[in-house]
Design a protein around this motif. Sequence first.
Motif, PDB file in Angstrom:
ATOM      1  N   LEU A  55       0.818  -1.202   0.000  1.00 34.66           N
ATOM      2  CA  LEU A  55       0.000   0.000   0.000  1.00 34.66           C
ATOM      3  C   LEU A  55       0.856   1.257   0.000  1.00 34.66           C
ATOM      4  CD1 LEU A  55      -2.350  -1.299   2.816  1.00 34.66           C
ATOM      5  CD2 LEU A  55      -2.863  -1.265   0.390  1.00 34.66           C
ATOM      6  N   LEU A  56       0.453   2.254  -0.766  1.00 36.59           N
ATOM      7  CA  LEU A  56       1.169   3.521  -0.797  1.00 36.59           C
ATOM      8  C   LEU A  56       0.671   4.380   0.356  1.00 36.59           C
ATOM      9  CD1 LEU A  56       3.281   5.145  -2.323  1.00 36.59           C
ATOM     10  CD2 LEU A  56       1.435   6.104  -3.709  1.00 36.59           C
ATOM     11  N   ARG A  57       1.591   4.777   1.227  1.00 36.00           N
ATOM     12  CA  ARG A  57       1.261   5.593   2.387  1.00 36.00           C
ATOM     13  C   ARG A  57       1.103   7.062   1.973  1.00 36.00           C
ATOM     14  NH1 ARG A  57       3.418   4.361   7.567  1.00 36.00           N
ATOM     15  NH2 ARG A  57       4.414   6.407   7.455  1.00 36.00           N
ATOM     16  N   ASP A  58       0.495   7.851   2.839  1.00 29.47           N
ATOM     17  CA  ASP A  58       0.321   9.282   2.575  1.00 29.47           C
ATOM     18  C   ASP A  58       1.657  10.010   2.438  1.00 29.47           C
ATOM     19  OD1 ASP A  58      -2.430   9.050   2.545  1.00 29.47           O
ATOM     20  OD2 ASP A  58      -2.691   9.746   4.615  1.00 29.47           O
ATOM     21  N   ASP A  59       2.727   9.493   3.061  1.00 26.33           N
ATOM     22  CA  ASP A  59       4.037  10.141   2.984  1.00 26.33           C
ATOM     23  C   ASP A  59       4.833   9.713   1.746  1.00 26.33           C
ATOM     24  OD1 ASP A  59       4.774   7.548   3.711  1.00 26.33           O
ATOM     25  OD2 ASP A  59       5.521   8.117   5.686  1.00 26.33           O
ATOM     26  N   GLY A  60       4.213   8.927   0.855  1.00 26.84           N
ATOM     27  CA  GLY A  60       4.868   8.507  -0.380  1.00 26.84           C
ATOM     28  C   GLY A  60       5.703   7.250  -0.263  1.00 26.84           C
ATOM     29  N   LEU A  61       5.768   6.659   0.922  1.00 24.90           N
ATOM     30  CA  LEU A  61       6.517   5.414   1.128  1.00 24.90           C
ATOM     31  C   LEU A  61       5.585   4.224   0.906  1.00 24.90           C
ATOM     32  CD1 LEU A  61       8.371   6.448   4.411  1.00 24.90           C
ATOM     33  CD2 LEU A  61       9.320   6.408   2.098  1.00 24.90           C
ATOM     34  N   TRP A  62       6.181   3.083   0.580  1.00 23.79           N
ATOM     35  CA  TRP A  62       5.409   1.855   0.390  1.00 23.79           C
ATOM     36  C   TRP A  62       5.380   1.051   1.683  1.00 23.79           C
ATOM     37  CZ3 TRP A  62       2.368   1.100  -3.595  1.00 23.79           C
ATOM     38  CH2 TRP A  62       2.628   1.776  -4.790  1.00 23.79           C
ATOM     39  N   PHE A  63       4.199   0.597   2.074  1.00 27.82           N
ATOM     40  CA  PHE A  63       3.997  -0.330   3.183  1.00 27.82           C
ATOM     41  C   PHE A  63       3.870  -1.712   2.553  1.00 27.82           C
ATOM     42  CE2 PHE A  63       0.997  -3.057   5.362  1.00 27.82           C
ATOM     43  CZ  PHE A  63       1.464  -3.058   6.668  1.00 27.82           C
ATOM     44  N   ALA A  65       5.024 -12.820   9.411  1.00 32.21           N
ATOM     45  CA  ALA A  65       4.877 -12.015   8.201  1.00 32.21           C
ATOM     46  C   ALA A  65       6.065 -11.065   8.116  1.00 32.21           C
ATOM     47  CB  ALA A  65       3.575 -11.224   8.224  1.00 32.21           C
ATOM     48  N   SER A  66       6.543 -10.841   6.906  1.00 29.91           N
ATOM     49  CA  SER A  66       7.564  -9.824   6.683  1.00 29.91           C
ATOM     50  C   SER A  66       6.841  -8.487   6.573  1.00 29.91           C
ATOM     51  CB  SER A  66       8.337 -10.105   5.393  1.00 29.91           C
ATOM     52  OG  SER A  66       9.159 -11.230   5.556  1.00 29.91           O
ATOM     53  N   ASN A  67       7.431  -7.447   7.149  1.00 31.95           N
ATOM     54  CA  ASN A  67       6.796  -6.133   7.174  1.00 31.95           C
ATOM     55  C   ASN A  67       7.859  -5.080   6.889  1.00 31.95           C
ATOM     56  OD1 ASN A  67       5.458  -3.979   9.700  1.00 31.95           O
ATOM     57  ND2 ASN A  67       4.699  -4.189   7.635  1.00 31.95           N
ATOM     58  N   CYS A  68       7.596  -4.217   5.909  1.00 29.22           N
ATOM     59  CA  CYS A  68       8.565  -3.196   5.524  1.00 29.22           C
ATOM     60  C   CYS A  68       7.860  -1.882   5.204  1.00 29.22           C
ATOM     61  CB  CYS A  68       9.334  -3.617   4.266  1.00 29.22           C
ATOM     62  SG  CYS A  68      10.203  -5.191   4.403  1.00 29.22           S
ATOM     63  N   ILE A  69       8.589  -0.794   5.377  1.00 29.46           N
ATOM     64  CA  ILE A  69       8.196   0.515   4.868  1.00 29.46           C
ATOM     65  C   ILE A  69       9.421   1.039   4.146  1.00 29.46           C
ATOM     66  CG2 ILE A  69       7.477   2.871   5.416  1.00 29.46           C
ATOM     67  CD1 ILE A  69       5.982   1.754   7.834  1.00 29.46           C
ATOM     68  N   VAL A  70       9.256   1.278   2.832  1.00 30.78           N
ATOM     69  CA  VAL A  70      10.404   1.634   1.992  1.00 30.78           C
ATOM     70  C   VAL A  70       9.981   2.635   0.924  1.00 30.78           C
ATOM     71  CG1 VAL A  70      10.052  -0.358   0.451  1.00 30.78           C
ATOM     72  CG2 VAL A  70      12.333   0.654   0.647  1.00 30.78           C
ATOM     73  N   GLY A  71      10.909   3.482   0.566  1.00 34.75           N
ATOM     74  CA  GLY A  71      10.709   4.443  -0.511  1.00 34.75           C
ATOM     75  C   GLY A  71      12.011   4.585  -1.268  1.00 34.75           C
ATOM     76  N   GLU A 130      12.673   2.653   6.007  1.00 31.73           N
ATOM     77  CA  GLU A 130      12.189   3.242   7.256  1.00 31.73           C
ATOM     78  C   GLU A 130      11.887   2.159   8.281  1.00 31.73           C
ATOM     79  OE1 GLU A 130      12.150   6.351   8.134  1.00 31.73           O
ATOM     80  OE2 GLU A 130      12.801   7.065   6.177  1.00 31.73           O
ATOM     81  N   LEU A 131      11.578   0.951   7.793  1.00 34.57           N
ATOM     82  CA  LEU A 131      11.253  -0.160   8.684  1.00 34.57           C
ATOM     83  C   LEU A 131      11.372  -1.451   7.896  1.00 34.57           C
ATOM     84  CD1 LEU A 131       8.415  -0.484  11.167  1.00 34.57           C
ATOM     85  CD2 LEU A 131       8.385  -2.064   9.253  1.00 34.57           C
ATOM     86  N   PHE A 132      11.915  -2.491   8.513  1.00 35.31           N
ATOM     87  CA  PHE A 132      11.852  -3.833   7.935  1.00 35.31           C
ATOM     88  C   PHE A 132      12.057  -4.835   9.052  1.00 35.31           C
ATOM     89  CE2 PHE A 132      16.310  -2.609   7.426  1.00 35.31           C
ATOM     90  CZ  PHE A 132      16.999  -3.720   7.898  1.00 35.31           C
ATOM     91  N   GLY A 133      11.392  -5.964   8.918  1.00 33.48           N
ATOM     92  CA  GLY A 133      11.524  -7.007   9.912  1.00 33.48           C
ATOM     93  C   GLY A 133      10.418  -8.032   9.781  1.00 33.48           C
ATOM     94  N   VAL A 134      10.260  -8.809  10.832  1.00 36.95           N
ATOM     95  CA  VAL A 134       9.246  -9.858  10.879  1.00 36.95           C
ATOM     96  C   VAL A 134       8.305  -9.545  12.022  1.00 36.95           C
ATOM     97  CG1 VAL A 134       8.886 -12.332  11.252  1.00 36.95           C
ATOM     98  CG2 VAL A 134      10.823 -11.552   9.901  1.00 36.95           C
ATOM     99  N   VAL A 135       7.017  -9.709  11.772  1.00 32.95           N
ATOM    100  CA  VAL A 135       5.995  -9.456  12.779  1.00 32.95           C
ATOM    101  C   VAL A 135       5.090 -10.682  12.883  1.00 32.95           C
ATOM    102  CG1 VAL A 135       5.974  -6.947  12.438  1.00 32.95           C
ATOM    103  CG2 VAL A 135       4.426  -8.381  11.100  1.00 32.95           C
ATOM    104  N   THR A 136       4.331 -10.729  13.961  1.00 30.05           N
ATOM    105  CA  THR A 136       3.286 -11.740  14.078  1.00 30.05           C
ATOM    106  C   THR A 136       2.138 -11.301  13.185  1.00 30.05           C
ATOM    107  OG1 THR A 136       3.940 -12.207  16.342  1.00 30.05           O
ATOM    108  CG2 THR A 136       1.732 -12.922  15.677  1.00 30.05           C
ATOM    109  N   ARG A 137       1.605 -12.230  12.418  1.00 28.60           N
ATOM    110  CA  ARG A 137       0.510 -11.903  11.506  1.00 28.60           C
ATOM    111  C   ARG A 137      -0.650 -11.262  12.253  1.00 28.60           C
ATOM    112  NH1 ARG A 137      -0.406 -17.182   7.672  1.00 28.60           N
ATOM    113  NH2 ARG A 137       1.736 -17.358   6.954  1.00 28.60           N
TER     114      ARG A 137
END
Length: 170
Positions: free
Chosen positions: A106-114, A133-139, A148-155
């Motif tokens: 998903l494209l965030r309001d700040d222009g980064l990808w979730f 689940a893998s979870n990242c925020i990148v631009g 801005e963020l990357f790692g593994v989270v609980t689903r």
Amino acid sequence: MRSPTSRAASVALVSTAVAIAALLTGCAPGGPLNPPASEAPATTTPAPASPTSEAPAASDEPAPTGADRPLDALDAYALCRAQTTGFYAGDFALVEYAPYSDASVLLRDDGLWFVYIEVEDGNRSADLVDVAASNCIVGGTVAEPRWELFGVVTRGQEVIDGYDAPLPTP
């Protein structure tokens, strides 16, 4: 159980993501990602398991190509997979990422990808195989991703619901 053809396609996709990661090794995060004044960032609403793509830029100038172009949704997905591979220890052949079509990008309001990708980690005990689940925020660009963020989270749906939450401040 996946068919041998599906498994081969998964291995090919993983190989591509690892190759992208290898090319990007050593790249330092860039500065802030600010969309050009002439173009408003695309907006989306969160929809679980529904990929989103960025709207094309409306400009008289040709869009950048190659490594200098801004990330699109598929780039963000592939980079997130490659960036989080190391969080799944053990036999990599037992780690299955959800395909792009089943991930939330998903494209965030700040222009980064979730990016949220569910992962089945066959290296874990049976009761924990399908909880990560893998979870990242990148631009940034393909050549210089801005992590801005990357790692593994609980689903959890709450992770996706919070896709546009403000980034933590240092």
